[in-house]
Design an enzyme around this catalytic site. Structure first.
Site, PDB file in Angstrom:
ATOM      1  CB  CYS A  50      45.620  34.868   7.613  1.00  0.00           C
ATOM      2  SG  CYS A  50      46.721  35.142   9.020  1.00  0.00           S
ATOM      3  CB  CYS A  53      46.255  38.935   7.338  1.00  0.00           C
ATOM      4  SG  CYS A  53      47.543  37.940   6.536  1.00  0.00           S
ATOM      5  CG  ASP A  76      40.685  36.666  20.338  1.00  0.00           C
ATOM      6  OD1 ASP A  76      40.364  37.708  20.936  1.00  0.00           O
ATOM      7  OD2 ASP A  76      41.207  36.671  19.202  1.00  0.00           O
ATOM      8  CG  HIS A 113      49.918  35.038   5.522  1.00  0.00           C
ATOM      9  ND1 HIS A 113      49.144  34.819   6.628  1.00  0.00           N
ATOM     10  CD2 HIS A 113      49.991  33.856   4.859  1.00  0.00           C
ATOM     11  CE1 HIS A 113      48.739  33.544   6.640  1.00  0.00           C
ATOM     12  NE2 HIS A 113      49.245  32.946   5.575  1.00  0.00           N
ATOM     13  CG  ASN A 153      54.254  26.748  19.514  1.00  0.00           C
ATOM     14  OD1 ASN A 153      55.200  26.282  20.138  1.00  0.00           O
ATOM     15  ND2 ASN A 153      53.082  26.997  20.064  1.00  0.00           N
ATOM     16  CB  SER A 161      47.035  27.711  15.241  1.00  0.00           C
ATOM     17  OG  SER A 161      47.406  29.050  15.543  1.00  0.00           O
ATOM     18  CG  HIS A 164      50.488  36.323   9.959  1.00  0.00           C
ATOM     19  ND1 HIS A 164      49.835  36.995   8.963  1.00  0.00           N
ATOM     20  CD2 HIS A 164      51.228  37.246  10.626  1.00  0.00           C
ATOM     21  CE1 HIS A 164      50.150  38.280   9.033  1.00  0.00           C
ATOM     22  NE2 HIS A 164      50.997  38.453  10.042  1.00  0.00           N
ATOM     23  CG  HIS A 166      51.850  33.843  15.380  1.00  0.00           C
ATOM     24  ND1 HIS A 166      51.846  33.034  14.266  1.00  0.00           N
ATOM     25  CD2 HIS A 166      51.395  33.063  16.398  1.00  0.00           C
ATOM     26  CE1 HIS A 166      51.391  31.837  14.589  1.00  0.00           C
ATOM     27  NE2 HIS A 166      51.113  31.817  15.892  1.00  0.00           N
ATOM     28  CD  GLN A 168      50.384  31.015  21.746  1.00  0.00           C
ATOM     29  OE1 GLN A 168      49.700  31.168  22.754  1.00  0.00           O
ATOM     30  NE2 GLN A 168      50.378  29.908  21.042  1.00  0.00           N
ATOM     31  CG  HIS A 277      64.147  29.600  29.839  1.00  0.00           C
ATOM     32  ND1 HIS A 277      64.575  28.299  29.753  1.00  0.00           N
ATOM     33  CD2 HIS A 277      62.788  29.564  29.826  1.00  0.00           C
ATOM     34  CE1 HIS A 277      63.510  27.501  29.673  1.00  0.00           C
ATOM     35  NE2 HIS A 277      62.424  28.239  29.711  1.00  0.00           N
ATOM     36  CD  GLN A 319      68.142   7.508  21.705  1.00  0.00           C
ATOM     37  OE1 GLN A 319      67.039   7.788  21.237  1.00  0.00           O
ATOM     38  NE2 GLN A 319      69.138   7.097  20.960  1.00  0.00           N
TER      39      GLN A 319
HETATM   40  P1  H2U Z   1      49.972  29.279  17.883  1.00  0.00           P
HETATM   41  O1  H2U Z   1      50.104  29.335  16.394  1.00  0.00           O
HETATM   42  O2  H2U Z   1      51.314  29.121  18.571  1.00  0.00           O
HETATM   43  O3  H2U Z   1      48.929  28.286  18.309  1.00  0.00           O
HETATM   44  O4  H2U Z   1      49.443  30.728  18.364  1.00  0.00           O
HETATM   45  C1  H2U Z   1      48.253  31.285  17.918  1.00  0.00           C
HETATM   46  C2  H2U Z   1      47.441  31.787  19.085  1.00  0.00           C
HETATM   47  O5  H2U Z   1      46.457  32.673  18.599  1.00  0.00           O
HETATM   48  C3  H2U Z   1      46.690  30.675  19.833  1.00  0.00           C
HETATM   49  O6  H2U Z   1      47.105  30.652  21.179  1.00  0.00           O
HETATM   50  C4  H2U Z   1      45.272  32.542  19.352  1.00  0.00           C
HETATM   51  C5  H2U Z   1      45.213  31.083  19.727  1.00  0.00           C
HETATM   52  O7  H2U Z   1      44.537  30.923  20.966  1.00  0.00           O
HETATM   53  N1  H2U Z   1      44.160  33.011  18.533  1.00  0.00           N
HETATM   54  C6  H2U Z   1      43.462  34.127  18.920  1.00  0.00           C
HETATM   55  O8  H2U Z   1      43.724  34.694  19.980  1.00  0.00           O
HETATM   56  N2  H2U Z   1      42.454  34.605  18.112  1.00  0.00           N
HETATM   57  C7  H2U Z   1      42.075  34.007  16.959  1.00  0.00           C
HETATM   58  O9  H2U Z   1      41.223  34.508  16.255  1.00  0.00           O
HETATM   59  C8  H2U Z   1      42.668  32.720  16.555  1.00  0.00           C
HETATM   60  C9  H2U Z   1      43.870  32.270  17.332  1.00  0.00           C
HETATM   61 ZN    ZN Z   2      48.338  36.284   7.816  1.00  0.00          ZN
END
Ligand code: H2U
Ligand code: ZN
Length: 334
Positions: A50, A53, A76, A113, A153, A161, A164, A166, A168, A277, A319
């Site tokens: 991960c 982590c 990143d 995690h 998300n 993605s 874990h 988290h 944004q 918001h 709808q």
């Molecule tokens: P999401 O799970 O909502 O996609 O958020 C994860 C974010 O983490 C995603 O915007 C960033 C991705 O760009 N990320 C990093 O900044 N570094 C990483 O090593 C992988 C993912």
């Molecule tokens: Zn993790």
């Protein structure tokens, strides 16, 4: 008068000034389309693969510290970048573009995690709330940042993605579309639109799902997503920097309660996009703004059947199949 438990009708969203079509009993139609895989395998407390982590390397090669509560880093793969020169392009009034400087960050809620908002301790969630407030204040104070959008998300179905825990933060020079719509509507309202709306919902309780001393969670009268909810501050606070200590605890508590109900609804770790918001950070007082959160979960009638916003909804208007009142009743019942 029509019967809104039976008759197709449309409802008005006063925050965005858009309509939603409600077709109450349409969930009875057969579904032979896509089914999602439910019940993602139980996660370990630490995952060596991960990128969020503690102690692990991220995609860019930077190694995370061995953090023990929240951990915040610059994304990143940021969608917005600081230092982008401010400029505008226009041709014939039809080709219009603006540069948008900004800052994107990732906030890990916990080193563990396998946690989610629903199963974190309230004390740990309070630290997450404190991190959100600090980020809102710090990013909002930058002269090029006029809006700080904090969002989560959750679940692969919503495009997260990584499991874990988290969220944004995308902070930008421009005020994004959804916020801009709500801004127009709140400004035009005589008084505070969401103070008035919360009062109506608390008087009937028909769409109320959860409440505590600081907040109330409702399925909005105009909800688009099947189990969409809104978390509204009881007090007229324009943004999270106005919360007192009790309200910070109350936000942690209501988010935990609301997501726990979601998880129990279909007995899965419920996917959603959630975000806050609040007052734009352009230096104006914005007394019209009233802090709230939106939860947009995609699941419709089971853990494996999701709602798609396609067809008529892309070309006409959104709808929904079950009424907001019956969605609230089901969320209250679990
Ligand atoms: P999401 O799970 O909502 O996609 O958020 C994860 C974010 O983490 C995603 O915007 C960033 C991705 O760009 N990320 C990093 O900044 N570094 C990483 O090593 C992988 C993912
Ligand atoms: Zn993790």
């Amino acid at each position: 008068m029509f019967d809104w438990n039976r008759d197709p009708h449309r409802r008005f969203n006063p925050l965005t000034r858009e309509w939603v079509l409600v077709s109450p009993h349409r969930t009875e139609r057969p579904w032979q389309g896509q089914k999602e895989i439910s019940g993602a395998a139980a996660q370990p407390e630490y995952d060596a693969g991960c990128y969020l982590c503690p102690g692990n390397a991220r995609a860019g090669g930077v190694r995370n510290p061995r953090y023990d509560a929240t951990f915040i880093f610059d994304n990143d793969f940021a969608a917005l970048k600081p230092g982008t020169p401010l400029d505008r392009f226009e041709q014939g009034g039809l080709l219009v573009a603006e540069s948008d400087p900004g800052v994107c960050r990732v906030v890990c809620f916990s080193p563990k995690h396998n946690l989610t908002i629903a199963n974190m301790e309230t004390a740990g969630l309070r630290k997450v709330v404190d991190a959100w407030v600090e980020q809102y204040v710090e990013l909002g104070a930058r002269s090029e940042i006029n809006y700080v959008q904090i969002f989560e998300n959750r679940g692969a179905m919503m495009g997260a993605s990584n499991p874990h825990p988290h969220c944004q933060i995308w902070s930008s020079h421009a005020v994004p579309n959804e916020v801009a719509k709500e801004q127009v509507a709140q400004l035009a309202w005589n008084g505070c639109l969401l103070c008035d709306y919360a009062r109506l919902e608390l008087a009937s309780h028909e769409r109320v799902v959860e409440e505590n001393d600081g907040f109330v969670t409702v399925v909005p009268f105009w909800a688009v997503w099947p189990f969409e909810t809104m978390v509204i501050a009881r007090r007229h606070v324009t943004a999270m920097d106005e919360f007192d200590a009790a309200e910070r605890d109350a936000l942690a508590d209501i988010l935990k309660r609301t997501t726990a109900r979601y998880d129990r609804l279909f007995e899965v770790s419920f996917p959603y996009s959630m975000g806050f918001h609040q007052r734009p950070t352009d230096g104006e007082a914005h007394a019209e703004w009233h802090f709230h959160a939106h939860f947009y979960p995609p699941l419709l009638r089971s853990a494996t059947v999701r709602k798609f916003l396609v067809g008529y909804e892309m070309l006409g208007m959104p709808q929904r199949d079950i009424t907001p009142e019956s969605a609230a009743e089901r969320l209250r019942g679990v």
